[in-house]
Write a protein that holds these residues in place. Structure first.
Motif, PDB file in Angstrom:
ATOM      1  N   GLY A 154       0.141  84.176  69.417  1.00 57.88           N
ATOM      2  CA  GLY A 154       0.505  84.851  68.175  1.00 57.88           C
ATOM      3  C   GLY A 154       1.072  83.931  67.121  1.00 57.88           C
ATOM      4  O   GLY A 154       1.155  84.312  65.948  1.00 57.88           O
ATOM      5  N   THR A 155       1.460  82.720  67.509  1.00 61.05           N
ATOM      6  CA  THR A 155       2.008  81.765  66.539  1.00 61.05           C
ATOM      7  C   THR A 155       0.939  80.830  65.983  1.00 61.05           C
ATOM      8  O   THR A 155       1.241  79.977  65.151  1.00 61.05           O
ATOM      9  N   LEU A 156      -0.298  80.973  66.422  1.00 62.01           N
ATOM     10  CA  LEU A 156      -1.388  80.123  65.940  1.00 62.01           C
ATOM     11  C   LEU A 156      -1.885  80.605  64.584  1.00 62.01           C
ATOM     12  O   LEU A 156      -1.741  81.776  64.225  1.00 62.01           O
ATOM     13  N   SER A 157      -2.508  79.696  63.838  1.00 59.20           N
ATOM     14  CA  SER A 157      -3.167  80.083  62.586  1.00 59.20           C
ATOM     15  C   SER A 157      -4.397  80.931  62.899  1.00 59.20           C
ATOM     16  O   SER A 157      -4.856  81.002  64.053  1.00 59.20           O
ATOM     17  N   GLY A 158      -4.963  81.555  61.875  1.00 59.81           N
ATOM     18  CA  GLY A 158      -6.154  82.375  62.081  1.00 59.81           C
ATOM     19  C   GLY A 158      -7.305  81.573  62.654  1.00 59.81           C
ATOM     20  O   GLY A 158      -8.018  82.029  63.557  1.00 59.81           O
ATOM     21  N   GLY A 159      -7.494  80.360  62.155  1.00 60.29           N
ATOM     22  CA  GLY A 159      -8.575  79.523  62.670  1.00 60.29           C
ATOM     23  C   GLY A 159      -8.353  79.122  64.109  1.00 60.29           C
ATOM     24  O   GLY A 159      -9.296  79.093  64.915  1.00 60.29           O
ATOM     25  N   GLU A 160      -7.110  78.804  64.448  1.00 62.04           N
ATOM     26  CA  GLU A 160      -6.802  78.440  65.829  1.00 62.04           C
ATOM     27  C   GLU A 160      -6.970  79.630  66.766  1.00 62.04           C
ATOM     28  O   GLU A 160      -7.442  79.481  67.898  1.00 62.04           O
ATOM     29  N   GLN A 161      -6.626  80.828  66.289  1.00 62.77           N
ATOM     30  CA  GLN A 161      -6.852  82.026  67.109  1.00 62.77           C
ATOM     31  C   GLN A 161      -8.343  82.262  67.320  1.00 62.77           C
ATOM     32  O   GLN A 161      -8.760  82.698  68.403  1.00 62.77           O
ATOM     33  N   GLN A 162      -9.162  81.981  66.300  1.00 67.80           N
ATOM     34  CA  GLN A 162     -10.603  82.133  66.468  1.00 67.80           C
ATOM     35  C   GLN A 162     -11.124  81.134  67.494  1.00 67.80           C
ATOM     36  O   GLN A 162     -11.966  81.470  68.335  1.00 67.80           O
TER      37      GLN A 162
END
Length: 251
Positions: free
Chosen positions: A150-158
């Protein structure tokens, strides 16, 4: 096996999906050959995501036929498909935000454990190999392995959502809007990874709003409008089609 099923990793025949009184998908037929990267493009509300959900068994009211590697999976429960090699990365990523990156990856590896008939030592080694492979493909995740998703950026979550899906070692990967909400730089990185995954032999069906990037990456494409396939051709032909350029490429 019927002739029409031979040679396809995925085949839809007259797929229909209804939401209440609304016919969201109206008799869609398409196919994806092993090793192909095929994209499905269209405006919002065209029925693209619904089509993917029907393929993966997340919609139980689909009509028509769905074949995966020649076997009909129209009525197959969703939870049985990853172990057979069919995995989807959903729109919105769907990572487990309160789990670490490593824990998210382990959630994607459950079918590897099942494939080893629950022999823990063999499965553990296989799972670690799969984790190492994903961290090599997504080095950003390696740097943050113990970080909460949940602390990752949107790109990292993707990236994490894609890595989690690849943990199951799918032969067919369905990607639903992988570039949604990402910066242009991150979109380019995600598409670089999609090309790498395809080059490694994974068959891909890609739903994507960025029609230009999708067609540039794909071998073939289908255009969907109002629940129906209106055009299909090799990707280069669609990129140069005046009607497609006007409707989906902003020209």
């Amino acid at each position: 096996m019927a002739d029409h099923q031979k040679g396809f990793a995925l085949e839809l025949r007259h797929l229909k999906v209804r939401y209440g009184g609304i016919q969201a998908v109206k008799g869609v037929s398409l196919s994806v050959r092993p090793g192909e990267l095929v994209t499905l493009i269209g405006a919002n509300g065209a029925g693209k995501t619904t089509t993917l959900k029907a393929i993966t068994g997340l919609i139980g009211t689909a009509e028509g036929q769905i074949f995966f590697n020649g076997d009909e999976i129209t009525a197959a429960p969703a939870y049985t498909l990853p172990a057979r090699g069919l995995v989807m990365v959903p729109e919105g990523r769907g990572v487990f935000t309160r789990m670490t990156i490593r824990e998210n990856l382990l959630m994607g590896a459950h079918c590897l454990f099942d494939r080893h008939h629950r022999q823990e030592h063999t499965a553990a080694a296989d799972i670690q190999d799969a984790i190492d492979a994903q961290l090599a493909l997504f080095p950003r995740l390696k740097e943050r392995l113990t970080q909460l998703a949940g602390t990752l950026s949107g790109g990292e979550q993707q990236m994490l959502a894609m890595a989690r899906a690849l943990m199951a070692r799918p032969s067919l990967l369905l990607l639903d809007e992988p570039s949604m909400g990402l910066s242009p730089v991150m979109v380019e990185k995600i598409f670089d990874v999609i090309r790498d995954i395809s080059a490694n032999g994974v068959t891909i069906l890609l739903v994507e709003q960025n029609a230009r990037l999708a067609l540039q990456a794909a071998d073939r494409g289908y255009v969907m409008d109002s629940g129906m396939i209106t055009t299909s051709a090799d990707a280069k032909t669609l990129l140069n089609d005046p009607a497609v350029r006007a409707a989906y490429l902003g020209e």
